[in-house]
Design an enzyme around this catalytic site. Structure first.
Site, PDB file in Angstrom:
ATOM      1  N   LYS A  12       1.050  -1.247   0.061  1.00  0.00           N
ATOM      2  CA  LYS A  12      -0.032  -0.008   0.029  1.00  0.00           C
ATOM      3  C   LYS A  12       0.653   1.082  -0.172  1.00  0.00           C
ATOM      4  O   LYS A  12       0.450   2.113  -0.738  1.00  0.00           O
ATOM      5  CB  LYS A  12      -0.801  -0.009   1.113  1.00  0.00           C
ATOM      6  CG  LYS A  12      -2.087  -0.907   1.038  1.00  0.00           C
ATOM      7  CD  LYS A  12      -2.972  -1.321   2.117  1.00  0.00           C
ATOM      8  CE  LYS A  12      -3.979  -2.383   2.126  1.00  0.00           C
ATOM      9  NZ  LYS A  12      -4.538  -2.829   3.457  1.00  0.00           N
TER      10      LYS A  12
ATOM     11  N   GLN B 159      -5.313  -1.882   9.496  1.00  0.00           N
ATOM     12  CA  GLN B 159      -5.201  -3.294   8.858  1.00  0.00           C
ATOM     13  C   GLN B 159      -5.883  -4.329   9.908  1.00  0.00           C
ATOM     14  O   GLN B 159      -5.389  -4.434  11.110  1.00  0.00           O
ATOM     15  CB  GLN B 159      -3.623  -3.542   8.842  1.00  0.00           C
ATOM     16  CG  GLN B 159      -3.211  -4.644   7.833  1.00  0.00           C
ATOM     17  CD  GLN B 159      -3.888  -4.593   6.571  1.00  0.00           C
ATOM     18  OE1 GLN B 159      -3.855  -3.682   5.944  1.00  0.00           O
ATOM     19  NE2 GLN B 159      -4.218  -5.794   5.961  1.00  0.00           N
TER      20      GLN B 159
ATOM     21  N   ASP C 120     -11.474   2.191   3.478  1.00  0.00           N
ATOM     22  CA  ASP C 120     -11.892   0.796   3.444  1.00  0.00           C
ATOM     23  C   ASP C 120     -13.444   0.616   3.226  1.00  0.00           C
ATOM     24  O   ASP C 120     -13.626  -0.603   2.988  1.00  0.00           O
ATOM     25  CB  ASP C 120     -11.459   0.195   4.841  1.00  0.00           C
ATOM     26  CG  ASP C 120     -10.057  -0.834   4.630  1.00  0.00           C
ATOM     27  OD1 ASP C 120      -9.861  -1.063   3.633  1.00  0.00           O
ATOM     28  OD2 ASP C 120      -9.526  -0.769   5.798  1.00  0.00           O
TER      29      ASP C 120
HETATM   30  N1  GUN Z   1      -7.095  -7.210   5.960  1.00  0.00           N
HETATM   31  C1  GUN Z   1      -7.313  -8.057   4.800  1.00  0.00           C
HETATM   32  N2  GUN Z   1      -8.034  -7.159   3.917  1.00  0.00           N
HETATM   33  C2  GUN Z   1      -7.971  -6.045   4.237  1.00  0.00           C
HETATM   34  C3  GUN Z   1      -8.472  -4.773   3.789  1.00  0.00           C
HETATM   35  O1  GUN Z   1      -9.025  -4.556   2.741  1.00  0.00           O
HETATM   36  N3  GUN Z   1      -8.491  -3.563   4.614  1.00  0.00           N
HETATM   37  C4  GUN Z   1      -7.912  -3.822   5.777  1.00  0.00           C
HETATM   38  N4  GUN Z   1      -7.990  -2.614   6.675  1.00  0.00           N
HETATM   39  N5  GUN Z   1      -7.359  -4.996   6.526  1.00  0.00           N
HETATM   40  C5  GUN Z   1      -7.548  -6.131   5.622  1.00  0.00           C
END
Ligand code: GUN
Length: 294
Positions: free
Chosen positions: A52, A96, A119
């Site tokens: 990211k 996350q 998200d």
């Molecule tokens: N863990 C697995 N996929 C995601 C996601 O798209 N966003 C976040 N914040 N955590 C994750």
């Protein structure tokens, strides 16, 4: 059979986002700023976060990473989130997942200001999406919708079978595909661990979205000739032939299923790269104030 090249489309969209960022800066604006919160040292989460941050750089975004030890309390984490909510220099942020067991994930998600929830996990965004209002939509299903759109895959009136009912993929992609719109207007069936006749339902599908985290679950006998297959699986399986000892495995038995499909996504290089690009797209919407008007 046509391969859906998520990696290639993701590169194109990153270029489009970077061009828009350049014109914002040329007009005297500032770069969009995405912040990420990472708790502990989960291998998968670490590598997602690294990707990211790297993608932010490619798009011309500012990024910052807040790292906390596994032992952080829920109150301390929520205080950090409130700091990001109030920081006018941060356009959007993500926490996350998964979080350590002593932290209530839902309480953390609800502490995020929904206007910065890139998200799309906050109940206000989930609810707005369900009734078709502008909002932040979750990244993986948005990435799938972008692929369907860019490949001009007809969805109207098609029967789409979604395998999996997670809050992150299964539920939101089912919601998006049933909405009026293009892509959209599908008849959607959602299958899960209590569905007795999954094979039969899959055989009736024009489009299968496999998001259950079960390597090789979708086999050739479950696929109608000419179906569209979207594989969201990203399970790490042991592979001694690889230097790192593992490879990513999708939910579809690709080699045997692909000859029967009209379109199929590979793993890796299909849905995965689109997920991060969708997050960048949401951050751009947050930075330009467009999330709730588009
Ligand atoms: N863990 C697995 N996929 C995601 C996601 O798209 N966003 C976040 N914040 N955590 C994750």
């Amino acid at each position: 059979m046509q391969l859906i090249e998520g990696k290639k489309i993701a590169e194109q969209i990153k270029g489009e986002i970077a061009a828009e960022v350049q014109s914002i800066i040329a007009a005297g604006g500032r770069a969009p700023h995405l912040a990420g919160v990472l708790v502990g040292h989960d291998g998968g989460s670490e590598s997602y976060m690294t990707s990211k941050v790297k993608t932010c750089e490619q798009c011309g975004f500012k990024s910052s990473l807040l790292r906390f030890d596994e032992s952080i309390t829920q109150d301390e984490l929520i205080a950090a989130i409130q700091g990001l909510n109030n920081d006018k220099g941060v356009d959007g942020f993500i926490v996350q997942l998964p979080l350590p067991r002593h932290i209530d994930e839902q309480a953390v998600i609800e502490a995020i200001d929904y206007r910065k929830d890139v998200d799309g996990f906050h109940p206000i965004n989930v609810g707005r999406m369900a009734i078709g209002l502008p909002c932040f939509k979750p990244a993986t299903p948005s990435g799938i919708m972008m692929l369907l759109e860019r490949y001009k895959i007809e969805t109207r009136g098609k029967h789409c079978v979604v395998l999996g009912r997670s809050n992150i993929v299964g539920k939101p992609i089912a919601t998006m595909l049933m909405q009026k719109g293009n892509p959209g207007n599908c008849t959607v069936t959602v299958c899960h661990s209590a569905t007795p006749n999954i094979k039969e339902l899959c055989r009736q599908a024009d489009i299968i979205i496999a998001a259950l985290g079960h390597p090789g679950f979708v086999t050739a006998d479950m696929v109608k000739e000419g179906a569209v297959i979207i594989d969201v699986g990203t399970t790490r399986v042991e592979d001694p032939t690889r230097e790192r000892g593992w490879r990513l495995s999708g939910d579809v038995d690709f080699d045997n299923v692909a000859p029967h499909c009209s379109y199929i996504t590979p793993v890796p290089g299909g849905v995965g790269p689109m997920t991060i690009v969708s997050l960048m797209h949401n951050t751009l919407l947050a930075a330009t104030g467009r999330a709730y008007t588009d």
